[in-house]
Enzyme design. Structure first.
Site, PDB file in Angstrom:
ATOM      1  N   ASP A  21      -8.209   0.331  64.162  1.00  9.63           N
ATOM      2  CA  ASP A  21      -8.544  -0.149  62.812  1.00  9.63           C
ATOM      3  C   ASP A  21      -8.954   1.104  62.043  1.00  9.63           C
ATOM      4  OD1 ASP A  21      -9.209  -1.533  60.562  1.00  9.63           O
ATOM      5  OD2 ASP A  21     -10.993  -2.481  61.389  1.00  9.63           O
TER       6      ASP A  21
ATOM      7  N   CYS B 179      -7.577  -1.729  56.344  1.00  6.40           N
ATOM      8  CA  CYS B 179      -7.965  -2.703  55.323  1.00  6.40           C
ATOM      9  C   CYS B 179      -7.547  -2.170  53.950  1.00  6.40           C
ATOM     10  CB  CYS B 179      -9.448  -3.009  55.374  1.00  6.40           C
ATOM     11  SG  CYS B 179     -10.521  -1.562  55.353  1.00  6.40           S
TER      12      CYS B 179
END
Length: 453
Positions: free
Chosen positions: A317, A370
């Protein structure tokens, strides 16, 4: 606190945010400010937070008005503009708050008086504003977001400027979704199952959760539904060896531990040791016992080389510009911008290159950010695959059925085999994820055992 005292507090927070050469994160500054002033009540804290975040959600339009009025974008000027354009205060009402009494801001000075006179009675939106200003889109990201979002640019930008919902992940190590709904209800909090995540709940409004039994017992964790789905897409199963390479405070690590039923091993890595320290209490509360924390000196820490080819699943991530999280972090739009993007893409490629070494033959690497920008997602994956023919990108539809088990997102959420979730279409933070599988080893090949630590 009086309204004027709340305005003073908001000004002080904004001044602290902008004090350095690079703006500081608002959530950190605001959190420290309130922590040092525990006498401030909950209603006042909420009001101060609304003022501060309200400024950043409307920063482009407020700046447009200030420029039109020939005023600098200073904290006091921003508050004056916000109060007149958003809260619709009259001139006399504004001056009653800026009177220097009872912790109120000091009275308006020459240029501020002119600014107030020019803005009184005006609306925040103006027909002369460029579309990017109306949509609160920073110039450094406009072209990339238009390319990524296409005809949905306007709708998604508006959604990115709204407040985010409050989502919870149910911890299967402690209880079920039904248990969590009932526990929250006992504390007067309404929740319903999430749309896509089989372990998710969405709350009505923004209730205080700190004192709830569901949170204190580890039955639930606060986690956006998009992050829950990312953890599920890893496909971590009992008995596997898994790495969460950029674990941060460990939200997705905990989600994978629950999926693994505490069987197997998860290594939570991060270059920020203090972030990993926050996982200690969280994993104890969540009753997760198969997690070990591994601070790294960099993405190329010697630990990575020593554990080459040892893991079934590796999750990245990756650090990014955060364009998909602007609902939660509106100040991120107005920081270092293009410079941060250039630095991020270089770092992302370096992280991909290094972390991929951990994946065993036949294992999987899940890369996500993100961010909604192709430069941080599709471009990074394409460049990686071009240099690593032993990896192939898998169909997100096939992976979704295998790992999540619910219906996949609507048509249009998937591009070039990568999953793209957005706030307007899916009600989550914006993020992009790709699942890459490493080719199985030939029969005459074997991965050398690496020393355990």
């Amino acid at each position: 606190m009086t309204p004027g005292a709340r305005i003073t507090a908001a000004i002080e927070v904004l001044e602290a945010v902008t004090a350095g050469d690079v703006p500081a994160p608002v959530d950190s500054v605001l959190g420290n400010y309130l922590k040092q002033r525990r006498y401030i009540g909950s209603k006042d804290r909420t009001a101060i937070q609304a003022l501060v975040y309200g400024i950043f959600r409307r920063r482009a339009r407020l700046g447009w008005w200030l420029e039109r009025a020939k005023a600098k974008a200073l904290p006091r000027n921003l508050l004056i503009a916000h109060l007149l354009l958003i809260e619709k205060l009259t001139g006399p009402q504004l001056r009653s708050h800026f009177d220097g009494r009872h912790y109120h801001p000091y009275p308006l000075e020459g240029g501020e008086t002119v600014l107030a006179d020019r803005l009184e009675g005006k609306s925040i939106d103006h027909p002369d504003m460029p579309e990017a200003v109306l949509l609160e889109c920073p110039g450094w990201a406009e072209a990339g977001l238009r390319a990524a979002l296409g005809e949905r640019f306007t709708e998604e930008m508006r959604a990115l400027n709204d407040e985010a919902s409050t989502d919870l992940r149910v911890n299967a190590l402690v209880g079920t979704q039904e248990d969590a709904i009932a526990a929250l209800k006992r504390d007067g909090i309404f929740s319903k199952p999430a749309l896509y995540s089989p372990v998710g709940l969405r709350l009505g409004g923004r209730p205080a959760l700190g004192g709830t039994e569901a949170l204190k017992s580890g039955l639930v964790e606060i986690q956006d539904e998009g992050s829950q789905l990312l953890a599920l897409l890893v496909g971590a199963r009992p008995g596997m060896q898994v790495v969460d390479f950029c674990a941060g405070a460990g939200g997705k690590t905990l989600a994978m531990a629950a999926r693994m039923e505490n069987k197997g091993r998860i290594v939570a890595c991060d270059v920020h040791a203090k972030r990993l320290e926050r996982l200690t209490l969280r994993q104890r509360r969540a009753q997760a016992h198969n997690i070990e924390r591994r601070p790294l000196t960099s993405e190329r820490d010697p630990w990575v080389k020593r554990h080459k080819g040892k893991f079934d699943r590796v999750l990245i991530d990756a650090p990014c510009t955060g364009t998909g999280t602007w609902r939660r972090n509106p100040d991120a739009k107005w920081g270092r911008g293009g410079l941060a993007l250039a630095e991020m893409t270089s770092l992302q490629s370096a992280i991909l290159e290094s972390a991929a070494r951990l994946v065993k033959p036949g294992g999987r690497l899940v890369y996500a950010t993100c961010s909604l920008l192709a430069a941080e997602n599709e471009d990074r994956i394409s460049a990686f695959l071009a240099d690593h023919p032993d990896f192939k990108q898998m169909s997100i539809f096939d992976i979704w059925q295998e790992t999540v088990g619910t219906d996949a997102p609507p048509e249009g959420a998937v591009a070039d085999s990568a999953l793209r979730l957005t706030p307007a279409r899916h009600g989550t933070d914006g993020f992009v994820a790709a699942v890459l599988e490493r080719a199985p080893a030939a029969k005459d090949e074997a991965v050398e055992d690496a020393p355990e630590e």
